[in-house]
Design a protein around this motif. Structure first.
Motif, PDB file in Angstrom:
ATOM      1  N   LYS A 180      -7.217  11.149  -2.106  1.00  0.00           N
ATOM      2  CA  LYS A 180      -6.402  11.449  -0.932  1.00  0.00           C
ATOM      3  C   LYS A 180      -6.891  12.719  -0.232  1.00  0.00           C
ATOM      4  N   LYS A 183      -9.688  11.758   1.995  1.00  0.00           N
ATOM      5  CA  LYS A 183      -9.201  11.054   3.184  1.00  0.00           C
ATOM      6  C   LYS A 183      -8.671  12.031   4.223  1.00  0.00           C
ATOM      7  N   GLU A 184      -7.915  13.021   3.778  1.00  0.00           N
ATOM      8  CA  GLU A 184      -7.322  13.983   4.706  1.00  0.00           C
ATOM      9  C   GLU A 184      -8.364  14.916   5.313  1.00  0.00           C
ATOM     10  N   GLN A 185      -9.578  14.925   4.751  1.00  0.00           N
ATOM     11  CA  GLN A 185     -10.655  15.722   5.305  1.00  0.00           C
ATOM     12  C   GLN A 185     -11.622  14.867   6.120  1.00  0.00           C
ATOM     13  N   ASP A 186     -11.222  13.607   6.386  1.00  0.00           N
ATOM     14  CA  ASP A 186     -11.991  12.675   7.215  1.00  0.00           C
ATOM     15  C   ASP A 186     -13.398  12.446   6.679  1.00  0.00           C
ATOM     16  N   HIS A 209      -8.943  22.071   0.579  1.00  0.00           N
ATOM     17  CA  HIS A 209      -7.919  21.148   1.044  1.00  0.00           C
ATOM     18  C   HIS A 209      -6.878  21.833   1.925  1.00  0.00           C
ATOM     19  N   GLN A 213      -5.762  21.060   5.849  1.00  0.00           N
ATOM     20  CA  GLN A 213      -4.381  20.740   6.217  1.00  0.00           C
ATOM     21  C   GLN A 213      -3.922  21.588   7.400  1.00  0.00           C
ATOM     22  N   GLU A 216      -5.549  20.200  10.495  1.00  0.00           N
ATOM     23  CA  GLU A 216      -4.982  18.898  10.832  1.00  0.00           C
ATOM     24  C   GLU A 216      -3.778  19.021  11.757  1.00  0.00           C
ATOM     25  N   ARG A 221      -4.622  11.914  15.791  1.00  0.00           N
ATOM     26  CA  ARG A 221      -5.100  11.004  14.766  1.00  0.00           C
ATOM     27  C   ARG A 221      -6.041   9.961  15.352  1.00  0.00           C
TER      28      ARG A 221
END
Length: 299
Positions: A180, A183-186, A209, A213, A216, A221
């Motif tokens: 995950k 994913k959140e770091q593309d 991470h 965040q 982000e 998106r």
């Protein structure tokens, strides 16, 4: 007055120690310290304000003196003996048919203890191995199981970023990492992209991470529609570090814009979609037709 330092052994193990201020220690110095009932030779690392492993400085191993030529000569002799004894360790592991891979062996400076680090997929019952090695080498044996991350940190290497591996350079603890975070770091979720030299998820996914965040929060998106200086398009890619997005237009052209140059369009309501509205009306007609059938409720 005593100060708190970190020291690192040749086998990669690290400890927090205390030493008198009069020793004038600095990072990179070699020192002799007492741990339990043994004397060790280690390299001074960072200085700490307070110990993190205990609440009292008095509980830490104590630095006895700075290392001189006699200690360095003795450490070199211990290093040679440990390498020779590794052959005996491997021989007994093979005789006992144990599923374990020895990584290295390390003698304390006074040669009273031999520590053998090994990797294994699961737990290993090495009690018989300790007995046989103690008898063969006439020394106290300590077997320590380590993970693949620790093993990679001991051997070292160069990461894909061009820097020395973090686990070999400064990381002391390995926190839990999951997909995950990638994913959140593309990041592309391919093994070559998110896996390190050890074959596990990269450690930097964890300690970077929180920064991603924060980035982000001000970014749109993927998949959202937006207004740009070149017209309306759809966001198909983005770069959190540069705050830029790739926008694809109806004609297939792709342009890159800074997030400050675009305006995200509000999502359209389902009621304004003519296709969905038509389907709903057809469904209503079917439902009403069934309810208006006078013979439907008979029987």
């Amino acid at each position: 007055m005593e100060k708190v330092w970190t020291v690192k052994l040749e086998n990669g193990a690290s400890f927090e120690v205390r030493g008198a201020e009069e020793l004038a220690l600095k990072k990179g110095d070699l020192c002799v310290f007492r741990r339990d009932f043994y004397e060790e030779l280690g390299t001074i690392g960072a200085q700490l304000e307070t110990p993190s492993m205990t609440s009292r400085i008095e509980d830490l191993p104590q630095i006895l003196r700075c290392a001189g030529e006699p200690e360095l000569a003795e450490a070199a002799e211990n290093r040679s003996k440990a390498k020779a004894d590794m052959a005996i360790v491997r021989e007994w592991i093979e005789k006992l048919a144990l599923e374990m891979n020895p990584v290295n062996a390390h003698y304390t400076l006074d040669r009273k203890l031999l520590t053998v680090q090994f990797c294994a997929d699961g737990r290993v019952d090495f009690r018989e191995l300790v007995k046989e090695l103690s008898r063969a080498l006439s020394v106290r044996i300590e077997l320590r199981q380590i993970g693949v991350r620790d093993e990679t940190g001991i051997y070292g290497g160069i990461a894909v970023c061009g820097q020395v591996l973090c686990c070999n350079r400064f990381l002391k603890e390995f926190n839990s990492i999951n997909v995950k975070m990638a994913k959140e770091q593309d990041l592309l979720l391919t093994p070559g992209t998110i896996s390190g030299v050890c074959g596990r998820l990269k450690c930097c996914l964890k300690y970077e991470h929180e920064g991603y965040q924060e980035l982000e929060k001000g970014m749109p998106r993927k998949g959202e529609f937006c207004e740009t200086p070149s017209g309306k398009g759809r966001i198909t890619d983005r770069n959190l570090l540069t705050s830029k997005v790739s926008v694809t237009f109806e004609n297939g052209n792709v342009h890159v814009f800074h997030v400050s140059e675009i305006t995200v369009c509000p999502p359209e309501r389902h009621g304004n979609n003519p296709d969905k509205g038509g389907k709903n009306r057809q469904q209503d007609k079917k439902t009403n037709g069934k309810n208006n059938n006078p013979g439907a409720n008979k029987k």
